[in-house]
Design a protein around this motif. Structure first.
Motif, PDB file in Angstrom:
ATOM      1  N   SER A 139      23.515  85.617  66.723  1.00 21.75           N
ATOM      2  CA  SER A 139      24.823  85.205  67.220  1.00 21.75           C
ATOM      3  C   SER A 139      25.724  84.816  66.058  1.00 21.75           C
ATOM      4  N   ALA A 140      25.203  84.027  65.125  1.00 19.34           N
ATOM      5  CA  ALA A 140      25.990  83.636  63.952  1.00 19.34           C
ATOM      6  C   ALA A 140      26.381  84.855  63.133  1.00 19.34           C
ATOM      7  N   ALA A 141      25.438  85.780  62.959  1.00 18.03           N
ATOM      8  CA  ALA A 141      25.723  86.994  62.187  1.00 18.03           C
ATOM      9  C   ALA A 141      26.854  87.787  62.815  1.00 18.03           C
ATOM     10  N   TYR A 142      26.824  87.934  64.118  1.00 12.46           N
ATOM     11  CA  TYR A 142      27.856  88.672  64.845  1.00 12.46           C
ATOM     12  C   TYR A 142      29.237  88.049  64.637  1.00 12.46           C
ATOM     13  N   HIS A 143      29.333  86.744  64.844  1.00 15.73           N
ATOM     14  CA  HIS A 143      30.622  86.084  64.731  1.00 15.73           C
ATOM     15  C   HIS A 143      31.122  86.079  63.282  1.00 15.73           C
ATOM     16  N   LEU A 144      30.222  85.919  62.338  1.00 18.83           N
ATOM     17  CA  LEU A 144      30.633  85.941  60.932  1.00 18.83           C
ATOM     18  C   LEU A 144      31.145  87.316  60.523  1.00 18.83           C
ATOM     19  N   ARG A 145      30.556  88.377  61.059  1.00 13.83           N
ATOM     20  CA  ARG A 145      31.051  89.727  60.758  1.00 13.83           C
ATOM     21  C   ARG A 145      32.421  89.952  61.386  1.00 13.83           C
ATOM     22  N   ARG A 146      32.645  89.401  62.552  1.00 13.20           N
ATOM     23  CA  ARG A 146      33.969  89.515  63.154  1.00 13.20           C
ATOM     24  C   ARG A 146      35.023  88.806  62.292  1.00 13.20           C
ATOM     25  N   MET A 147      34.580  87.811  61.544  1.00 16.84           N
ATOM     26  CA  MET A 147      35.489  87.100  60.641  1.00 16.84           C
ATOM     27  C   MET A 147      35.606  87.780  59.288  1.00 16.84           C
ATOM     28  N   GLY A 148      34.821  88.851  59.071  1.00 12.60           N
ATOM     29  CA  GLY A 148      34.928  89.611  57.838  1.00 12.60           C
ATOM     30  C   GLY A 148      33.951  89.242  56.751  1.00 12.60           C
ATOM     31  N   HIS A 149      33.024  88.329  57.029  1.00  9.97           N
ATOM     32  CA  HIS A 149      32.067  87.937  56.005  1.00  9.97           C
ATOM     33  C   HIS A 149      30.883  88.909  55.960  1.00  9.97           C
ATOM     34  N   GLU A 150      30.320  89.065  54.780  1.00 13.50           N
ATOM     35  CA  GLU A 150      29.125  89.900  54.607  1.00 13.50           C
ATOM     36  C   GLU A 150      27.905  89.068  54.992  1.00 13.50           C
ATOM     37  N   VAL A 151      27.015  89.636  55.795  1.00 17.88           N
ATOM     38  CA  VAL A 151      25.901  88.861  56.351  1.00 17.88           C
ATOM     39  C   VAL A 151      24.582  89.591  56.149  1.00 17.88           C
ATOM     40  N   THR A 152      23.594  88.846  55.674  1.00 11.73           N
ATOM     41  CA  THR A 152      22.222  89.349  55.596  1.00 11.73           C
ATOM     42  C   THR A 152      21.323  88.389  56.367  1.00 11.73           C
ATOM     43  N   ALA A 183      21.157  96.436  67.961  1.00  9.61           N
ATOM     44  CA  ALA A 183      21.672  97.582  67.203  1.00  9.61           C
ATOM     45  C   ALA A 183      23.193  97.557  67.116  1.00  9.61           C
ATOM     46  N   ARG A 184      23.868  97.064  68.165  1.00 13.12           N
ATOM     47  CA  ARG A 184      25.318  96.972  68.126  1.00 13.12           C
ATOM     48  C   ARG A 184      25.772  96.026  67.007  1.00 13.12           C
ATOM     49  N   ILE A 185      25.038  94.930  66.823  1.00  8.79           N
ATOM     50  CA  ILE A 185      25.361  93.983  65.747  1.00  8.79           C
ATOM     51  C   ILE A 185      25.104  94.626  64.389  1.00  8.79           C
ATOM     52  N   GLN A 186      24.008  95.370  64.275  1.00 11.24           N
ATOM     53  CA  GLN A 186      23.726  96.068  63.020  1.00 11.24           C
ATOM     54  C   GLN A 186      24.812  97.094  62.710  1.00 11.24           C
ATOM     55  N   ALA A 187      25.318  97.747  63.742  1.00 11.10           N
ATOM     56  CA  ALA A 187      26.367  98.748  63.539  1.00 11.10           C
ATOM     57  C   ALA A 187      27.655  98.129  62.996  1.00 11.10           C
ATOM     58  N   MET A 188      27.810  96.823  63.165  1.00 15.49           N
ATOM     59  CA  MET A 188      28.974  96.122  62.616  1.00 15.49           C
ATOM     60  C   MET A 188      28.817  95.861  61.119  1.00 15.49           C
ATOM     61  N   GLY A 189      27.647  96.168  60.572  1.00 17.29           N
ATOM     62  CA  GLY A 189      27.410  95.965  59.157  1.00 17.29           C
ATOM     63  C   GLY A 189      26.506  94.806  58.812  1.00 17.29           C
ATOM     64  N   VAL A 190      25.878  94.209  59.813  1.00 16.11           N
ATOM     65  CA  VAL A 190      24.924  93.125  59.555  1.00 16.11           C
ATOM     66  C   VAL A 190      23.617  93.724  59.043  1.00 16.11           C
ATOM     67  N   ASP A 191      23.164  93.252  57.898  1.00 17.28           N
ATOM     68  CA  ASP A 191      21.918  93.723  57.289  1.00 17.28           C
ATOM     69  C   ASP A 191      20.775  92.824  57.751  1.00 17.28           C
ATOM     70  N   ILE A 192      19.829  93.390  58.498  1.00 20.57           N
ATOM     71  CA  ILE A 192      18.666  92.631  58.969  1.00 20.57           C
ATOM     72  C   ILE A 192      17.432  93.085  58.198  1.00 20.57           C
ATOM     73  N   GLN A 193      16.842  92.174  57.461  1.00 20.77           N
ATOM     74  CA  GLN A 193      15.656  92.475  56.655  1.00 20.77           C
ATOM     75  C   GLN A 193      14.444  91.794  57.270  1.00 20.77           C
ATOM     76  N   CYS A 194      13.642  92.567  57.980  1.00 23.60           N
ATOM     77  CA  CYS A 194      12.441  92.038  58.625  1.00 23.60           C
ATOM     78  C   CYS A 194      11.270  92.042  57.654  1.00 23.60           C
ATOM     79  N   GLU A 195      10.186  91.402  58.089  1.00 22.08           N
ATOM     80  CA  GLU A 195       8.981  91.244  57.265  1.00 22.08           C
ATOM     81  C   GLU A 195       9.327  90.620  55.911  1.00 22.08           C
ATOM     82  N   THR A 196      10.297  89.708  55.931  1.00 26.12           N
ATOM     83  CA  THR A 196      10.729  89.011  54.717  1.00 26.12           C
ATOM     84  C   THR A 196      10.722  87.519  55.004  1.00 26.12           C
TER      85      THR A 196
END
Length: 542
Positions: A139-152, A183-196
């Motif tokens: 949820s935070a990642a989604y809203h931060l991307r809407r604000m234009g911030h880069e999110v990992t 996947a919709r959130i990832q399509a906005m440019g959110v980078d999700i790194q699993c197994e990390t």
């Protein structure tokens, strides 16, 4: 110049001084916007009434986008949220609550069907690190991307979703739906790194060059009670069972299964055991049924599926053939009293579901953070005592829901955005609640609630297919129309029609009305006849 003729001749109200009655008033009507109780009760902060109004008009994409301003997961929330909005709905006092959750689910599924998307904001040049790919973190990642911030987003698991994936069985949360909304959130440019796995959050923040960090790891460590155990009875913890089911690993839920605990996790394990073909499934609960933390609807569905519920029992030991339990008796508090009377239940598998906690190791080395009984201390904007570190979800509160975590993520995103701009986030003030006594319920015709279809017991216990179905377009629109628009004008024209002085002007569709105070004598008919409580009489001022 021709002199204006008087009212007696022209019948034009504007020519008669008798029509200017404003000076007679002791009070005047004003249009107001009150807070609908459904909006107030939503942990994610959705503008429930607003999107129901759009759905009522058939404007489904607009309704969906209104939800998405606050909550990126309408598909998920339409399935796993326990809809406190409906418990607060004023319509409960008239007939039955509006099916808010079912309409939200319909809108969410329409978005997947039509591939509606949300675009990210213009780049801010700022980078935010999020630990935990559960509901709060995403949820935070989604809203931060809407604000234009880069999110990992970093997560130790093999797939994103957190407890939505590893703690909620498929019969409640189909994985294709969960994956699609992530996947919709990832399509906005959110980078999700699993197994990390992040072992030191401050070190990772510094090494990655992030401007801020949001910690949103879930409570994925089981609490267990030290119960004396001897013999072949298999003992398990609930979270391990649910995680193994998600990872399609073999489980030992077979034969006679006893689950110890009174929360939703205990009920989920019990219902899963039924689906896996257990001979008998019993849930032992220390408290009385009315004090159980599990949602009443989940308890009832478990009973419908053949789960045996035994309240006021405390497990003392596990022996060769099962469990020895003490019968308890109710007290004046939630916690019962001992009786000294015991009984024995035979079982092959015993599962503890007595709570869970967060692994807080990633903040142990961060100087300045304060912990309180295993929870990170933050202010009301999710900000910790260390600059640039924010937290939410299970990390800061116990017993939270998926919806509450989503709300935390949104609040944290807004607070982080403000902090990155060197300002302070201020939560908006809430308006007065639109109580039922402010309404005129006679206006709302009888409209029995439409319920979502459910699989019959035989079909739903034969596997992990989704139990609850969808409303169709007709019934979703009908259910949205049952909303009474508590506290907010929906342009029904009642005030316009009943005003004896023609003192109300229409401003056009979607723009409401205004009072012509020169003609209003403050009789209060408009307030009395407003069905939704959007007019208030206030003392006249000079």
């Amino acid at each position: 110049m021709e002199r204006q003729k008087p009212f007696a001749v022209t019948l034009d109200p504007a020519t008669s001084l008798l029509n200017y009655t404003g000076t007679w008033r002791t009070q005047r009507p004003v249009y107001i916007s009150r807070m609908p109780p459904c909006n107030q009760a939503c942990p994610a902060g959705e503008a429930v009434q607003a999107w129901l109004g759009l759905a009522e008009e058939g404007r489904y994409e607009a309704a969906w986008r209104k939800i998405m301003e606050e909550n990126p997961f309408p598909v998920i929330m339409g399935r796993v949220c326990y809809h406190p909005c409906e418990s607060s709905c004023n319509r409960v006092q008239l007939d039955d609550a509006v099916g808010i959750n079912s309409v939200e689910r319909f809108l969410g599924d329409q978005a997947l069907r039509h591939r509606w998307r949300i675009e990210p904001g213009e780049s801010s040049g700022k980078r935010v690190m999020i630990v935990g790919a559960g509901p709060g973190g995403l949820s935070a990642a989604y809203h931060l991307r809407r604000m234009g911030h880069e999110v990992t987003v970093f997560d130790a698991a093999s797939k994103p979703g957190g407890m939505m994936r590893y703690g909620i069985p498929r019969y409640r949360m189909p994985r294709e739906k969960l994956t699609a909304e992530i996947a919709r959130i990832q399509a906005m440019g959110v980078d999700i790194q699993c197994e990390t796995r992040i072992d030191d959050v401050l070190e990772a923040k510094t090494a990655g060059g992030y401007d801020a960090v949001f910690i949103a790891i879930g409570a994925q460590v089981s609490h267990t009670i030290d119960i004396p155990h001897s013999g072949p009875v298999v003992t398990l913890d609930a979270l391990t069972v649910l995680r193994d089911l998600e990872l399609e690993r073999p489980t030992e839920l077979a034969g006679r299964v006893v689950v110890y605990g009174g929360g939703n996790t205990a009920v989920d394990v019990a219902r899963s055991a039924v689906r896996l073909g257990a001979i008998k499934v019993t849930v032992l609960v220390l408290e009385e049924r009315e004090h159980m933390l599990a949602h009443p609807s989940e308890i009832q569905e478990a009973l419908d599926e053949g789960v045996e519920l035994v309240n006021l029992r405390s497990v003392k030991r596990i022996d060769e053939k099962g469990v020895e339990v003490e019968q308890m008796t109710a007290s004046n508090t939630r916690w019962p009293r001992s009786t000294g009377e015991f009984e024995h239940l035979e079982c092959d598998v015993f599962v503890q579901a007595v709570g869970q906690r967060v692994d807080t190791g990633l903040v142990d080395r961060v100087s300045g953070l304060e912990m309180d009984r295993g929870r990170l201390r933050v202010d009301d904007s999710m900000r910790s005592l260390v600059e640039g570190i924010f937290a939410g979800g299970d990390m800061i509160s116990s017993g939270g829901s998926v919806t509450a975590a989503i709300g935390h993520g949104k609040t944290a995103a807004r607070a982080i955005d403000a902090w990155l701009k060197e300002t302070v986030y201020q939560r908006p003030k809430r308006a007065e609640i639109a109580k039922f006594e402010f309404l005129e319920p006679w206006y709302y015709t009888d409209a029995p609630r439409t319920h979502r279809p459910r699989l019959d017991v035989v079909r739903r216990t034969s596997g992990f297919a989704e139990v609850v179905g969808n409303l169709d377009e007709e019934t979703a629109a009908y259910e949205a129309r049952r909303c009474m628009s508590c506290g907010n004008c929906f342009e029904c024209d009642n005030c316009y029609g009943v005003c004896p002085d023609n003192a109300i002007r229409k401003l056009g569709p979607g723009r409401g009305f205004e009072f012509k105070y020169d003609y209003c004598k403050g009789c209060g008919l408009c307030e009395n006849e407003c069905p939704c409580g959007a007019i208030e009489m206030v003392p006249e001022t000079t």
